[in-house]
Structures are given as structure tokens and as C-alpha cells.
Design a protein around this motif. Sequence first.
Motif, PDB file in Angstrom:
ATOM      1  N   PRO A   1      -2.088   3.781 -16.597  1.00  0.00           N
ATOM      2  CA  PRO A   1      -1.442   2.568 -16.109  1.00  0.00           C
ATOM      3  C   PRO A   1       0.048   2.791 -15.864  1.00  0.00           C
ATOM      4  N   PRO A   2       0.560   2.374 -14.713  1.00  0.00           N
ATOM      5  CA  PRO A   2       1.966   2.617 -14.392  1.00  0.00           C
ATOM      6  C   PRO A   2       2.896   1.745 -15.219  1.00  0.00           C
ATOM      7  N   ARG A   3       4.068   2.280 -15.551  1.00  0.00           N
ATOM      8  CA  ARG A   3       5.069   1.522 -16.282  1.00  0.00           C
ATOM      9  C   ARG A   3       6.065   0.855 -15.338  1.00  0.00           C
ATOM     10  N   ARG A   4       6.058   1.260 -14.086  1.00  0.00           N
ATOM     11  CA  ARG A   4       6.987   0.711 -13.119  1.00  0.00           C
ATOM     12  C   ARG A   4       6.259  -0.324 -12.252  1.00  0.00           C
ATOM     13  N   ARG A   5       7.057  -1.113 -11.558  1.00  0.00           N
ATOM     14  CA  ARG A   5       6.487  -2.072 -10.622  1.00  0.00           C
ATOM     15  C   ARG A   5       5.977  -1.319  -9.402  1.00  0.00           C
ATOM     16  N   VAL A   6       4.764  -1.607  -8.989  1.00  0.00           N
ATOM     17  CA  VAL A   6       4.150  -0.911  -7.864  1.00  0.00           C
ATOM     18  C   VAL A   6       4.149  -1.822  -6.640  1.00  0.00           C
ATOM     19  N   ASP A   7       4.670  -1.331  -5.525  1.00  0.00           N
ATOM     20  CA  ASP A   7       4.673  -2.085  -4.279  1.00  0.00           C
ATOM     21  C   ASP A   7       4.760  -1.102  -3.115  1.00  0.00           C
ATOM     22  N   PRO A   8       3.704  -0.979  -2.319  1.00  0.00           N
ATOM     23  CA  PRO A   8       2.458  -1.733  -2.407  1.00  0.00           C
ATOM     24  C   PRO A   8       1.385  -0.946  -3.150  1.00  0.00           C
ATOM     25  N   TRP A   9       0.282  -1.622  -3.454  1.00  0.00           N
ATOM     26  CA  TRP A   9      -0.931  -0.939  -3.857  1.00  0.00           C
ATOM     27  C   TRP A   9      -1.702  -0.627  -2.582  1.00  0.00           C
ATOM     28  N   VAL A  10      -2.106   0.618  -2.414  1.00  0.00           N
ATOM     29  CA  VAL A  10      -2.793   1.048  -1.202  1.00  0.00           C
ATOM     30  C   VAL A  10      -4.153   1.621  -1.584  1.00  0.00           C
ATOM     31  N   VAL A  11      -5.181   1.167  -0.895  1.00  0.00           N
ATOM     32  CA  VAL A  11      -6.533   1.701  -1.103  1.00  0.00           C
ATOM     33  C   VAL A  11      -6.973   2.368   0.194  1.00  0.00           C
TER      34      VAL A  11
ATOM     35  N   VAL B   1      -3.649  11.727   2.693  1.00  0.00           N
ATOM     36  CA  VAL B   1      -3.497  10.915   1.485  1.00  0.00           C
ATOM     37  C   VAL B   1      -2.285  11.390   0.681  1.00  0.00           C
ATOM     38  N   ALA B   2      -2.129  12.716   0.564  1.00  0.00           N
ATOM     39  CA  ALA B   2      -0.965  13.255  -0.150  1.00  0.00           C
ATOM     40  C   ALA B   2       0.332  12.866   0.548  1.00  0.00           C
ATOM     41  N   ARG B   3       0.332  12.885   1.867  1.00  0.00           N
ATOM     42  CA  ARG B   3       1.522  12.499   2.647  1.00  0.00           C
ATOM     43  C   ARG B   3       1.860  11.025   2.404  1.00  0.00           C
ATOM     44  N   LEU B   4       0.855  10.191   2.352  1.00  0.00           N
ATOM     45  CA  LEU B   4       1.081   8.767   2.100  1.00  0.00           C
ATOM     46  C   LEU B   4       1.677   8.557   0.714  1.00  0.00           C
ATOM     47  N   ARG B   5       1.222   9.327  -0.259  1.00  0.00           N
ATOM     48  CA  ARG B   5       1.777   9.195  -1.617  1.00  0.00           C
ATOM     49  C   ARG B   5       3.257   9.563  -1.642  1.00  0.00           C
TER      50      ARG B   5
ATOM     51  N   GLY C   1       4.993   2.915  -4.237  1.00  0.00           N
ATOM     52  CA  GLY C   1       3.624   2.427  -4.149  1.00  0.00           C
ATOM     53  C   GLY C   1       2.647   3.295  -4.905  1.00  0.00           C
ATOM     54  N   ARG C   2       1.393   3.021  -4.708  1.00  0.00           N
ATOM     55  CA  ARG C   2       0.338   3.778  -5.364  1.00  0.00           C
ATOM     56  C   ARG C   2      -0.859   3.828  -4.433  1.00  0.00           C
ATOM     57  N   VAL C   3      -1.402   5.018  -4.184  1.00  0.00           N
ATOM     58  CA  VAL C   3      -2.503   5.203  -3.247  1.00  0.00           C
ATOM     59  C   VAL C   3      -3.756   5.587  -4.031  1.00  0.00           C
ATOM     60  N   VAL C   4      -4.806   4.811  -3.852  1.00  0.00           N
ATOM     61  CA  VAL C   4      -6.061   4.990  -4.568  1.00  0.00           C
ATOM     62  C   VAL C   4      -7.168   5.235  -3.552  1.00  0.00           C
ATOM     63  N   GLU C   5      -8.084   6.139  -3.860  1.00  0.00           N
ATOM     64  CA  GLU C   5      -9.243   6.375  -3.008  1.00  0.00           C
ATOM     65  C   GLU C   5     -10.500   5.802  -3.654  1.00  0.00           C
ATOM     66  N   VAL C   6     -11.382   5.247  -2.828  1.00  0.00           N
ATOM     67  CA  VAL C   6     -12.698   4.818  -3.284  1.00  0.00           C
ATOM     68  C   VAL C   6     -13.743   5.331  -2.296  1.00  0.00           C
ATOM     69  N   PHE C   7     -14.993   5.345  -2.720  1.00  0.00           N
ATOM     70  CA  PHE C   7     -16.094   5.738  -1.838  1.00  0.00           C
ATOM     71  C   PHE C   7     -16.669   4.461  -1.240  1.00  0.00           C
ATOM     72  N   PRO C   8     -16.367   4.172   0.025  1.00  0.00           N
ATOM     73  CA  PRO C   8     -16.734   2.871   0.570  1.00  0.00           C
ATOM     74  C   PRO C   8     -18.183   2.733   1.003  1.00  0.00           C
ATOM     75  N   TYR C   9     -18.981   3.798   0.883  1.00  0.00           N
ATOM     76  CA  TYR C   9     -20.345   3.759   1.399  1.00  0.00           C
ATOM     77  C   TYR C   9     -21.382   3.649   0.288  1.00  0.00           C
ATOM     78  N   SER C  10     -20.953   3.130  -0.853  1.00  0.00           N
ATOM     79  CA  SER C  10     -21.862   2.850  -1.958  1.00  0.00           C
ATOM     80  C   SER C  10     -21.223   1.793  -2.845  1.00  0.00           C
TER      81      SER C  10
ATOM     82  N   LEU D   1      -8.576  -0.236  -9.094  1.00  0.00           N
ATOM     83  CA  LEU D   1      -7.173  -0.631  -9.210  1.00  0.00           C
ATOM     84  C   LEU D   1      -6.805  -0.959 -10.655  1.00  0.00           C
ATOM     85  N   ARG D   2      -7.664  -1.681 -11.329  1.00  0.00           N
ATOM     86  CA  ARG D   2      -7.362  -2.086 -12.702  1.00  0.00           C
ATOM     87  C   ARG D   2      -7.275  -0.886 -13.637  1.00  0.00           C
ATOM     88  N   ARG D   3      -8.071   0.154 -13.368  1.00  0.00           N
ATOM     89  CA  ARG D   3      -7.989   1.353 -14.204  1.00  0.00           C
ATOM     90  C   ARG D   3      -6.624   2.011 -14.075  1.00  0.00           C
ATOM     91  N   ARG D   4      -5.933   1.688 -12.999  1.00  0.00           N
ATOM     92  CA  ARG D   4      -4.620   2.293 -12.757  1.00  0.00           C
ATOM     93  C   ARG D   4      -3.482   1.317 -13.030  1.00  0.00           C
TER      94      ARG D   4
END
Length: 330
Positions: free
Chosen positions: A61-71, A92-96, A102-111, A180-183
Amino acid sequence: MPLPDLGALALVALVALLVAGALSPIETLGWWAGWYGDTIDELQADPDRAAPGEAEGDDAPPRRRVDPWVVFLTGIHAVDHVTFDRAEARLVARLRRALPAGRVVEVFPYSVTNRALTGERVFARVWRWALRGKLSGRRLGTAAGFLINLRNVWQVLVSADRRYGPFYNQGTAELVLRSLRRRGFVGGGRLVLIGYSGGAQIALGAAPFLAERTGARVEVVSLGGVMCADPGLLAAAVTWHLSGSRDRLQAWAGWAFPGRWPLLRWSPWNLARERGTLRAVTIGPCDHTGRDGYLDERAHVADGRSYFDVTADVLAAAARGETHLPVAAT
């Protein structure tokens, strides 16, 4: 040895296509019925493993304010929540790097259960074989890898379907919210969903549920998005539909989904355009994928940037909330 009959092969391919389509909603309906329990995303051996370029311990979990959260929701070639495509991993690394606050998170959108195709599934061995073929680069292997694309295309169509879509999209929203909540996400602020190709449709579908559950300003960024006139267009604060002038696949979607036709002025697509919350932007002379695609680092535009650089710059600017995007001349 006699060659196989082409007609028979075509028939087998057609039957496989129809069977895949008929079975595509099963996992979604199973999730809705509760077949997978309450911790469905934990079925993966290591659901939170770091993505390439993500710092060790980045899931704390981050200790700083995150803006934006990116998925980031990947295209139809994916097999799990961390992309295997090297160019996409670099994106994805470039976006980070471009979003230090901010914070960039990946998910598997096809399940909706977040289960990797190559993980604990009945046909996991088939998907591992198909993935090996896709990665081999050989012609026959590429054909085998097409099975992954075909399977995921059906999931995109489930998301766009008026019968099954609400179930699928709610499941995706729950998956995104758990990730997101895990992070450390607690709600509010800006939540940016970046969907590549079919991932854009799934991002739109999840947008209303995420806006309701999180209280965040939900924005959708489509990169070459293949998407219908989803009701999520009216729930998102803004939707950027970014495309290349050579991308015929995303252009085809404009004709394939009647809700996007200009004459249907009451559709979510046209209402969002009228409101100004749907903004279609041509970012450069890019194609959908491969050579001259959005992530091609060898092709360059007039200002010296590669197609990859243009794509990364535009996505980062949209994620930061900028209204003037650094597109390339076409």
C-alpha cells in the motif's frame, strides 16, 4: 501422405468458432452464480507478481497520495494479467515513469475470475501450447496462437452483449477494484482505464460499476479500441478514443456496431459525442499492431519520434488529464 481436404478444415474451423462462441459466456455466468467462491482472483498461483519494469515491493500500500490511479487493460493477445508482449511491457514501464505521482496496475480483462489461460483451467495445456506457438514466431505457431486471440475476441463480444454484458462488466469492475485495493486504493480521486484494442470495450463496460463503487472520477482511454456504443460512455467523465489513420480494425468497429452509426442520435456513443465527453483523436499514421503499429519503435513520424513514442506520450498526457495531446501530424 495426402494433403488434408481444405473444405473439411474450413468446416472444422467453423465448428470450432461456433462452439467457442457458445461457450464464451459460461465463465461469466459461473462467476455470477458463485461457482468460484469469494476469492476467485486468488486461483492464480501468484496473482500479484510484479510486472516487468515494476519495482520489487510495488504491491505494498502506498504511503503517498496517488494521482491518478491507472489500470491498463491489454489487447486480445493476452493470457494473464501481466503482458508477455515486450513492446507492451515497455509501454507500461514508460507510463510508470511518466506518471511519478500515479500508479499503473495491470489486470487480465478477458476473465472475470482473473484466472490466467495457462493457469488452473481445464484447457490450460492447450493454451500453453498456443502461447508457445505464438512466441515461436513460426507460421504454424502463429496460427496456433490465433486460438488465444479468438477466445478473447469472444469475451469482448460478451462484454458488448446486452444480455451477458452487465454480468461480465460487473465482474471486471470487481476484479479491477480488488487489484486496486491490494495496492492501497481507498476511493475518490481520478481513476483512468486504458484499454488497448478489445480492452477498450471492457474498460467502458466496467466504467459505470467502478464510478458507483469508488466515487472516483472514472476516465477511459481507448487505444485503437474495438468497442460498441456501450452505456459506459455516459458514465465516464471523459472517453478518449485514440486511433491511427491506418488502423482499419478500429475503423471497422464503427460499422460493425450499429449504435455507433451517426443516424442513431440517441445511442450512448452519439450522446457522448454531443456532450463532448467522447473525444475521438487521430494520434498519427499508425496501424493497429505489428509493423507500423502503435508500438512500432522503428517507424518514425516527421518530428522524429517513433510510433511507440507518440503512443506513449499521448497516453501519458491523457492519463495526466491534459486536454491538448501531443499527437503527430498525419
